[in-house]
Write an enzyme that holds these catalytic residues in place. Sequence first.
Site, PDB file in Angstrom:
ATOM      1  N   LYS A 133      17.139 -29.976  -4.581  1.00  0.00           N
ATOM      2  CA  LYS A 133      16.890 -29.689  -5.995  1.00  0.00           C
ATOM      3  C   LYS A 133      16.733 -28.192  -6.228  1.00  0.00           C
ATOM      4  CE  LYS A 133      14.612 -34.055  -7.312  1.00  0.00           C
ATOM      5  NZ  LYS A 133      14.709 -34.788  -6.050  1.00  0.00           N
ATOM      6  N   ARG A 169      25.728 -38.188  -3.424  1.00  0.00           N
ATOM      7  CA  ARG A 169      25.927 -39.502  -2.800  1.00  0.00           C
ATOM      8  C   ARG A 169      26.238 -40.506  -3.891  1.00  0.00           C
ATOM      9  NH1 ARG A 169      21.302 -41.889  -4.580  1.00  0.00           N
ATOM     10  NH2 ARG A 169      19.395 -40.637  -4.642  1.00  0.00           N
TER      11      ARG A 169
END
Length: 665
Positions: free
Chosen positions: A116, A292
């Site tokens: 992040k 993902r």
Amino acid sequence: MFERVLIANRGEIACRVIRTCRRLGIHTIAVYSQADADAQHVRLADEAWPIGGPRPAKSYLRGEAILEVARRSGAQAIHPGYGFLSENTAFARACIEAGIAFIGPRPESIDAMGSKAAAKALMEKHGVPLVPGYHGEDQSADVLREQARRTGFPLMIKAAAGGGGKGMRIVRAESEFADALASAQREAAGAFGDTRVILERYVEHPRHIEFQVFGDSHGRVIHLNERECSAQRRYQKVLEETPSPFLDEARRAAMGAAAVAAAKAVDYVGAGTVEFIVGQDGAFFFMEMNTRLQVEHPVTEETLGLDLVEWQLRVAAGQPLPLAQEQVRAQGHAIEVRLYAEDPDQNFLPGSGKLQVLRLPAPSRHVRLDGGVVEGDTVTIFYDPMIAKLIVWDQDRPQALQRLRDALAACEIVGPKSNIAFLERLARHPVVVEGRIDTGYLDRHLDEFLAGDASPADRVLFAAAVAALLHDEGAAASDARHGADPFSPWARADAWRVGHAGKRIVALSLQGQRHEVEAHGHRGDYRLQHGEVVTEVRGARHDGETLGARFDGEAQRFPVRVDAARVTVHDAQGYRHAFERAAAFAWQSKETGGGNQVVAPMPGRIVLVKAQPGDVVEEGQELLVMEAMKMELALKAPRAGTIESVSAAQGDFVEADSVLVRFVP
């Protein structure tokens, strides 16, 4: 295309990948921990290899063990699923170095966007709007505390390597920051092996909207529309849908373009998700990118008619994307919810145990089920307690919501507690029906979605009693037909006695409250009494799914399932009432705690002990913290008093109902 693929994951996603591989004629190789030796993904795969102990750190997070299996089994590629090693740069790089394709983005992309903090730095460089906060490398407590002051409160602490709501805390005052930071870091370390965090200004009443992106090795990147994920509890998504009821075409186009730009900035290959915080005014801010496949990807598949796992396999094999952006055409509306082994009425405490009964709706064009367990399997304490994902599709949102309600009504789980009734209330709540929910609504108004301890309506209770009577009479008749004297009057279940009308007591328990119904009659015609309320029932019939009867002359139909242990009734508003059958003339309650002790609510590991013998504590004071089902649970004092003994130490594994703390009487 690959001929042999190893799936480095477990449960639902492993089964999901195996199904697509089988359709494409690809040989599948599973890996499993000691706890998963009999799991469904092991049974579905063409071959399966053990990789270690039950805890993820001893099995599914052991990249070197998984690579060794890949080499020995001849796997050409590894699909990491989601979670575990799916966003692990070192693992992706190790696969490439071993000459095995990693079915996911390049390690450089994971480095840039999998964290992040790194993703925020990259987006800041490319001019993407960010929520104010801190995503720097210096993770010392003093720096984080100072950056929290600069960011301002309320703020959000997030695990830099996180996902799924793990390692996230809202902090509304500076005095709460230190404890919240320590808790978030512990949870992040347990879930991701990484204690780094980022800080963000907390946007009040935001929506969470994400865009599915896909890139190939030929330089093409497109998006596959958005998913609205605003229905959340403690940052864990509860309901996901596409299209978003909030977006208009202009805002959808702007956000889609920003998502594609974010993916192109890192030369992205494979499936990914760009997530945005969206204010009530429509302003959107980059939140993170998940490198993902997402848990909620089926709603995208259902509206586009695509198989995103197949896309992943083809892209990883070097093939171009099957569609261009202008060829992406959505149809209808899709919604996903997740069926969990958890108890919403006990603060969503995760559950474990054998699935004694697992009834789910039949799959169809309108209903899809992605699961990793079947009836008779065990939900263990070591992994996420998800039982299945329920996905519905229809031509528009109102019809999709009705499909969801009908599908949930067809679900029944016996064994560990489940969240089915909670999801049924969610699917009927006005903020969901009207598309007005924000990410914090469930946490602010959770009581609106819980059954609580309210007594059932008399008509509902009588319907449950009638179903129980019909079931018992049918069972007695069946037993009699197979007995020595099938015509014996003593084999009847109508409580007939010489000299007076038969009377039976139907005892039912709901939310721990016992309800007794006095019954006279037989074969669908009864006189029932509960307290002072009396009703006459005529013509009652139960076909296995539906009870129909006349209650005081008024015909009414109830969806009902009944057996010797329980009765489940859906009332006229569609809400579920799950009654337990009880002995007619006995009542025993199970004591699991009490004012003089604290017990483990489920199996787990003690991660923090805050009390010692002799300590004087207040009611509600935190005494221990345990980790179970990848969550931290705070165990608190049931009353004020003095600690007599503490029976657990940090790092201990404890069984459910173990006494951990005793108070001086």
